[in-house]
Write a protein that holds these residues in place. Structure first.
Motif: not given
Length: 122
Positions: A14-25
């Motif tokens: 029932g909870g939340s998470l936020s994922l992040s993705c960094t990329f170089s191009e």
């Protein structure tokens, strides 16, 4: 293209998470989020077209997840709400350097980040 996914962790159902993705191009066309649970195939979760921000989701998301992008920070996010036990998996971001649509096959994505663990507990 180098990618890095982060933001995973342990959360109650029932909870939340936020994922992040960094990329170089910045010429990357499509960024996808995939996940792989133990003993299961890696599956598509969501994808976004970098130029326009258009997106697609797997059916199991059912409106719980939102993919977005920040063109200044060169990041893609996956906001996950109302998490379920079955969302437990390693989550990966991946880059497709071509634009043949937001493809759902893992084999369409040439570049992968290292993955971040998401564990949903009861």
């Amino acid at each position: 293209v180098q990618l890095q996914a982060y933001g995973g962790g342990l959360v109650q159902a029932g909870g939340s998470l936020s994922l992040s993705c960094t990329f170089s191009e910045q010429s990357t066309k499509i960024i996808g989020w995939f996940r792989q649970a133990p003993g299961k195939e890696r599956e598509f979760v969501a994808g976004i077209r970098w130029s326009s921000g258009s997106s697609e989701y797997a059916d199991f998301v059912q409106g719980r997840f939102t993919i977005s992008r920040d063109t200044v920070k060169i990041k893609v996010y996956l906001q996950m709400n109302n998490l379920k036990l079955e969302d437990t998996a390693v989550y990966y971001c991946a880059a497709d350097p071509q634009d043949f649509g937001i493809r759902r096959s893992r084999y369409a994505y040439a570049y992968w980040g290292q993955g971040t663990q998401v564990t949903v507990s009861s």
